[in-house]
Design an enzyme around this catalytic site. Structure first.
Site: not given
Length: 700
Positions: A645, A557, A677
């Site tokens: 995601d 991320s 995610h």
């Protein structure tokens, strides 16, 4: 390094169990007081490719006259597997156990006592609502004090007979139905459900404002009304997972349908916790928009007067490494028996500590004990529960998996006497240390001057070879989260395979005060990148065993965002990169993320629901993104993307993949079509670890 060796290490480490939940019950006998501590553990079973849960009980015998003096702890009972449980809760007096269980798609509510199953309701067959919410964001299972009623949250039934435009839309399967984003897919319109255990009926409570989604409900004293948190969902829903900045409020709803808001407007609130004497309700409070994780205040509502006051305020700058504020959810049971003290865990620089706040003096004390046994220092103390003044905590360190410990709340300022109930199955011969890092003057933040940050360095005590140790720089996402000095399966696996790992808490991480968090706004791609690089240089200067010629970066991320920045901004430094669901181009991510507000705020722009992208905003987002440095990237890149995601579209990683392929740069992409995610499926995690290690080994 053979794949079989890597897989064996991962199987060993992922199979170690971790603490999930705990409960304490108490029984007074003529000469002793008996405490029963029930702990729930989680474990990964690679054979079935699933996570399993089991429970275990300990019997603690204390003196009758001085119940805080433990005589003995009996050996624990056998581990009992837990199957199909979505939610469970113990009643406060009779120690009844309520369980919501999923059996072949049907949700059953079970009530258990010491003789066995006493009641079972098929909630699905009653057809009052949709699926029961089991997530930590909305979900709850709350007993009334009379122990005749239960509360839980479920999806509103789409088979409603109400003649409204909304119900007409809900009946049409082709009409788009908003949900609450990443990890909360299919959770759209929650309702509060009340069970009357005496007559076996379920009612959906009416009166919740139409623009509010309720959750985290609990019974008010008297059981004729409920408290709940309501998240405002108009004009549309933004992603809620990991976001403590969503507009919400504390409400009180009576059984006749009258609802009132108890907290202020335009705030974010969560975690209502009622004191044992029923006089006071505490909850967490923060701001709306801005950083999606932040330092929170603790508010206390006096139920008799209706007045609210601040128990713990936001900490802008911690003093001398002291208490740094509250950054995480309160456990469901966090009160002392006398209703005067609150216990909680929170980040403090590179640590996670256990704290107590006294309501009378508002003094905050640390209950963590890392001094009585110098041979065993825990970097993380996580409170599971405190009941009858007996605290149950999970302690761990980078070389020590979670350890179950108990201790009674002290009556004054004396230290807690901690007792270990369950040692981990094994500990590991890793060295770990905490680094404090001060940016040089040229990297100081003009608006938030004088901030520092930190990192945790973990390395094998005996390198596999006589040469220097390759260093893997591990960067957390968020970006407003933390790498505490706690057990981390990925870090332990890398250390066991011969790598040193540097986990960096750059400015903007939690545990360093609200000023540190705010300092990152508008500075992503610059301040955070420089901080990671500064931490690396600090580690290399302080430890001659680390090899500066063999450096790699990994992260997911925002951590993946920083990985790709580092290999683009410092192309001669890093030799390999492994990024999970990275942000690559914030401008193209703008319309595809469930947290579109963060895309504006992170670049330094104010957000509103009616925001329309401007050329200025898009240009700033592009300039702050790794894609702007792609021409300088020379390090081989491994990308791991989740096809589902919703926070960072997998097309972000694909954008980098295509850009690198076009330039002939070495890149490999792993695509997980059924993962989101967090890439958290058991098979995905195993594949990512194996691929990452082999990639690092090949290129370092």
């Amino acid at each position: 390094m053979e794949p079989r060796q890597v897989t064996g290490v991962y199987r060993e480490l992922s199979g170690l169990h971790t603490l999930v939940w705990a409960h304490v019950s108490e029984e007074q006998l003529p000469e002793v007081r008996i405490y029963t501590v029930t702990a729930e553990w989680g474990q990964t079973d690679m054979v079935r490719g699933a996570r399993i849960r089991f429970s275990q009980q300990w019997t603690v015998i204390a003196d009758s006259n001085n119940h805080k003096s433990i005589r003995t702890v009996l050996p624990p009972g056998v581990c009992l597997p837990i199957s199909g449980e979505l939610l469970s809760s113990r009643s406060p007096v009779q120690n009844l156990r309520a369980v919501v269980r999923d059996i072949s798609g049907h949700h059953l509510l079970e009530i258990w006592d010491r003789q066995g199953l006493t009641k079972c309701l098929n909630l699905t067959a009653l057809d009052k609502h949709g699926r029961v919410y089991e997530d930590a964001q909305f979900g709850c299972l709350s007993w009334s004090r009379c122990e005749n009623k239960l509360l839980y949250i479920a999806e509103k039934s789409r088979n409603t007979s109400e003649d409204t435009q909304e119900s007409a839309y809900m009946k049409d399967r082709n009409v788009y139905c908003e949900d609450w984003g990443e990890a909360l897919t299919n959770k759209s319109v929650p309702v509060i459900c009340a069970v009357d255990l005496q007559n076996g009926t379920v009612a959906v409570l009416q009166g919740v404002p139409a623009d509010v989604s309720p959750g985290q409900a609990l019974w008010a004293p008297g059981s004729q009304s409920v408290f709940f948190i309501g998240w405002y969902h108009e004009p549309f829903r933004l992603g809620l997972k990991f976001c403590s900045n969503r507009r919400s409020a504390l409400f009180r709803l009576d059984l006749e349908g009258h609802c009132e808001r108890l907290s202020g407007d335009n705030l974010s609130v969560s975690c209502p916790r009622l004191s044992p004497d029923g006089s006071t309700l505490i909850y967490l409070q923060g701001g709306v928009f801005g950083p999606h994780s932040q330092c929170l205040s603790v508010q206390q509502l006096d139920l008799s007067s209706g007045k609210t006051s601040t128990l713990l305020d936001v900490v802008n700058r911690p003093q001398n490494g002291g208490f740094a504020g509250v950054y995480e959810a309160l456990p469901s049971c966090c009160w002392s028996a006398d209703s005067q003290r609150v216990v909680f865990s929170s980040a403090r620089r590179n640590w996670k500590d256990l704290f107590l706040v006294d309501r009378r003096s508002k003094k905050v004390s640390s209950l963590s004990d890392n001094l009585s046994d110098p041979s065993q220092v825990y970097g993380s103390w996580k409170l599971l529960t405190v009941q009858r003044d007996l605290m149950v905590v999970s302690c761990s360190s980078p070389n020590t998996p979670p350890t179950l410990r108990i201790g009674f709340l002290p009556s004054s300022d004396e230290a807690v006497t901690w007792r270990t109930l369950q040692q981990p199955l094994k500990t590991f011969d890793f060295q770990w240390s905490v680094l404090d890092v001060t940016p040089p003057p040229e990297e100081d933040n003009t608006y938030y001057s004088g901030l520092d940050f930190g990192a945790v360095l973990v390395k094998p005590s005996r390198p596999l070879r006589e040469t220097r140790i390759p260093l893997v720089v591990y960067i957390h996402g968020g970006p407003h989260s933390q790498f505490p000095a706690e057990w981390n399966c990925t870090t332990a696996g890398l250390a066991k395979l011969g790598f040193a790992v540097l986990m960096v808490n750059y400015r903007g991480s939690t545990g360093f005060g609200q000023d540190s968090i705010l300092s990152l706004i508008g500075q992503i791609g610059s301040q955070d990148v420089k901080d990671v690089q500064r931490a690396v240089l600090t580690a290399l200067r302080s430890d001659a065993t680390l090899d500066p010629q063999r450096l790699a970066v990994i992260g997911g991320s925002h951590g993946g965002f920083l990985c790709c920045h580092l290999i683009g901004q410092y192309p001669d430094i890093y030799k390999a990169c492994a990024a999970r669901n990275p942000v690559i181009n914030a401008a193209t991510l703008l319309g595809t993320s469930d947290i579109v507000d963060w895309r504006y705020n992170s670049a330094g722009f104010q957000y509103s629901y009616d925001q329309i992208p401007t050329a200025e905003a898009l240009a700033a987002m592009l300039q702050k993104s790794p894609i702007s440095h792609v021409a300088q990237i020379r390090a081989p890149v491994l990308l791991m993307l989740g096809g589902r995601d919703r926070r960072v579209s997998p097309h972000q990683g694909l954008e980098l993949y295509k850009a690198l392929k076009a330039r002939g740069s070495p890149v490999r992409l792993l695509w997980f079509p059924d993962d989101g995610h967090s890439l958290s499926r058991v098979d995905t995690l195993a594949d990512c670890f194996l691929s990452t290690v082999l990639w690092l080994h090949e290129h370092l």
